[in-house]
Design a protein around this motif. Structure first.
Motif, PDB file in Angstrom:
ATOM      1  N   UNK A 150      -0.016  -1.620  -3.555  1.00 20.83           N
ATOM      2  CA  UNK A 150      -0.329  -2.661  -4.534  1.00 20.83           C
ATOM      3  C   UNK A 150       0.518  -3.923  -4.340  1.00 20.83           C
ATOM      4  N   UNK A 151       0.797  -4.261  -3.110  1.00 20.67           N
ATOM      5  CA  UNK A 151       1.606  -5.443  -2.806  1.00 20.67           C
ATOM      6  C   UNK A 151       0.909  -6.269  -1.737  1.00 20.67           C
ATOM      7  N   UNK A 162      10.751  -6.690   2.200  1.00 22.22           N
ATOM      8  CA  UNK A 162       9.900  -6.856   1.021  1.00 22.22           C
ATOM      9  C   UNK A 162      10.036  -5.662   0.081  1.00 22.22           C
ATOM     10  N   UNK A 163      10.141  -4.468   0.635  1.00 23.79           N
ATOM     11  CA  UNK A 163      10.311  -3.278  -0.196  1.00 23.79           C
ATOM     12  C   UNK A 163      11.620  -3.342  -0.981  1.00 23.79           C
ATOM     13  N   UNK A 164      12.670  -3.868  -0.350  1.00 19.88           N
ATOM     14  CA  UNK A 164      13.948  -4.030  -1.053  1.00 19.88           C
ATOM     15  C   UNK A 164      13.817  -5.027  -2.198  1.00 19.88           C
ATOM     16  N   UNK A 165      13.111  -6.140  -1.933  1.00 18.71           N
ATOM     17  CA  UNK A 165      12.915  -7.142  -2.978  1.00 18.71           C
ATOM     18  C   UNK A 165      12.181  -6.539  -4.171  1.00 18.71           C
ATOM     19  N   UNK A 166      11.131  -5.762  -3.884  1.00 14.86           N
ATOM     20  CA  UNK A 166      10.355  -5.181  -4.976  1.00 14.86           C
ATOM     21  C   UNK A 166      11.218  -4.218  -5.800  1.00 14.86           C
ATOM     22  N   UNK A 173       5.478   0.342 -12.189  1.00 17.64           N
ATOM     23  CA  UNK A 173       5.041   1.133 -11.036  1.00 17.64           C
ATOM     24  C   UNK A 173       3.636   0.767 -10.582  1.00 17.64           C
ATOM     25  N   UNK A 174       2.771   0.402 -11.518  1.00 21.08           N
ATOM     26  CA  UNK A 174       1.381   0.118 -11.157  1.00 21.08           C
ATOM     27  C   UNK A 174       1.074  -1.369 -11.100  1.00 21.08           C
ATOM     28  N   UNK A 175       2.103  -2.197 -11.185  1.00 21.04           N
ATOM     29  CA  UNK A 175       1.880  -3.649 -11.129  1.00 21.04           C
ATOM     30  C   UNK A 175       1.488  -4.083  -9.721  1.00 21.04           C
ATOM     31  N   UNK A 176       0.487  -4.959  -9.637  1.00 17.71           N
ATOM     32  CA  UNK A 176       0.137  -5.580  -8.366  1.00 17.71           C
ATOM     33  C   UNK A 176       1.051  -6.775  -8.141  1.00 17.71           C
TER      34      UNK A 176
END
Length: 257
Positions: A150-151, A162-166, A173-176
């Motif tokens: 969802x990114x 990017x995973x670290x930023x998120x 958890x379900x946010x786009x």
């Protein structure tokens, strides 16, 4: 006296009349407060300077009507027209603004809108992190990486980073989410605000000495109608075209924004 203190608090340039017509310098990594709005615009009409006197001295300002061409942050949309109030003094935007000028407008609180930068003719590369990270229609995005459900990724950004930023931004958890990067800035944004004109949440990071530092965490206020001049509603979006001003594509700090 209370009236003038309120004006000074909502209009930062009033206490910096000698500042040049350019964004104020900022030390890298310094946390910032999200302004009410930041947008690119064209000047439709400029009024004669006004002089006000108070116990703080004589203040010379100039009002100008601008038309939004691209919003970088906040509730405004292309075609809306906003009144600005800017210091009129040597080396400030108020003394240099003229009809047809291509400008950057900022409002810290929604009270006073000021022209903070004037672009040379033919130039359309707005500066600053909000301009660099702003959403751009039809820009290529990379979606649904295995480690980033969802990114969507925009700009030159590694999926691992990017995973670290998120993770640091902590969206639901379900946010786009959209994660964008431009030069030394990166942003994680999610949700919709102001009728879809902007993200509901933003977390912005800045690279300082090889480390990514969080400098802004923003949540949009409860949606409210953006100000516009309805009496010109049918012509707002066409003013720049009718006046012969064509806006080139805006580029980000790296390639596109």
């Amino acid at each position: 006296m209370r009236y003038w203190l309120l004006i000074l608090a909502s209009f930062p340039l009033l206490s910096m009349a000698a500042s040049p017509c350019a964004p104020a310098p900022r030390a890298p990594g310094t946390p910032i407060e999200a302004p009410h709005a930041v947008f690119e615009a064209y000047v439709v009409d400029v009024h004669a300077p006004q002089v006000s006197a108070s116990e703080f001295g004589v203040l010379r300002t100039r009002r100008a009507l601008v038309e939004v061409s691209r919003s970088f942050h906040g509730p405004y949309s292309p075609g809306q027209q906003v009144e600005t109030l800017t210091i009129d003094a040597p080396n400030t935007c108020g003394g240099a603004v003229e009809s047809g000028a291509h400008v950057m407008v900022r409002s810290e609180t929604g009270g006073a809108f000021e022209i903070v930068e004037i672009f040379p003719p033919g130039t359309a590369v707005p500066n600053g992190l909000f301009a660099a990270l702003a959403l751009v229609a039809d820009e290529p995005r990379h979606s649904r990486r295995p480690s980033l459900k969802n990114v969507s990724l925009r700009g030159e950004i590694d999926a691992g980073l990017a995973a670290q930023f998120r993770k640091r931004a902590q969206p639901g958890r379900r946010e786009n989410c959209e994660i964008s990067s431009a030069g030394d800035y990166a942003q994680v944004s999610w949700g919709k605000a102001f009728g879809g004109n902007d993200a509901r949440h933003k977390v912005i990071f800045e690279r300082v000495a090889g480390e990514w530092v969080e400098i802004l965490r923003y949540e949009a206020p409860t949606p409210a109608p953006a100000r516009s001049r309805n009496r010109r509603g049918s012509k707002r979006t066409l003013w720049a075209q009718e006046s012969g001003f064509s806006r080139p594509d805006v580029a980000s700090a790296d390639s596109t924004s």
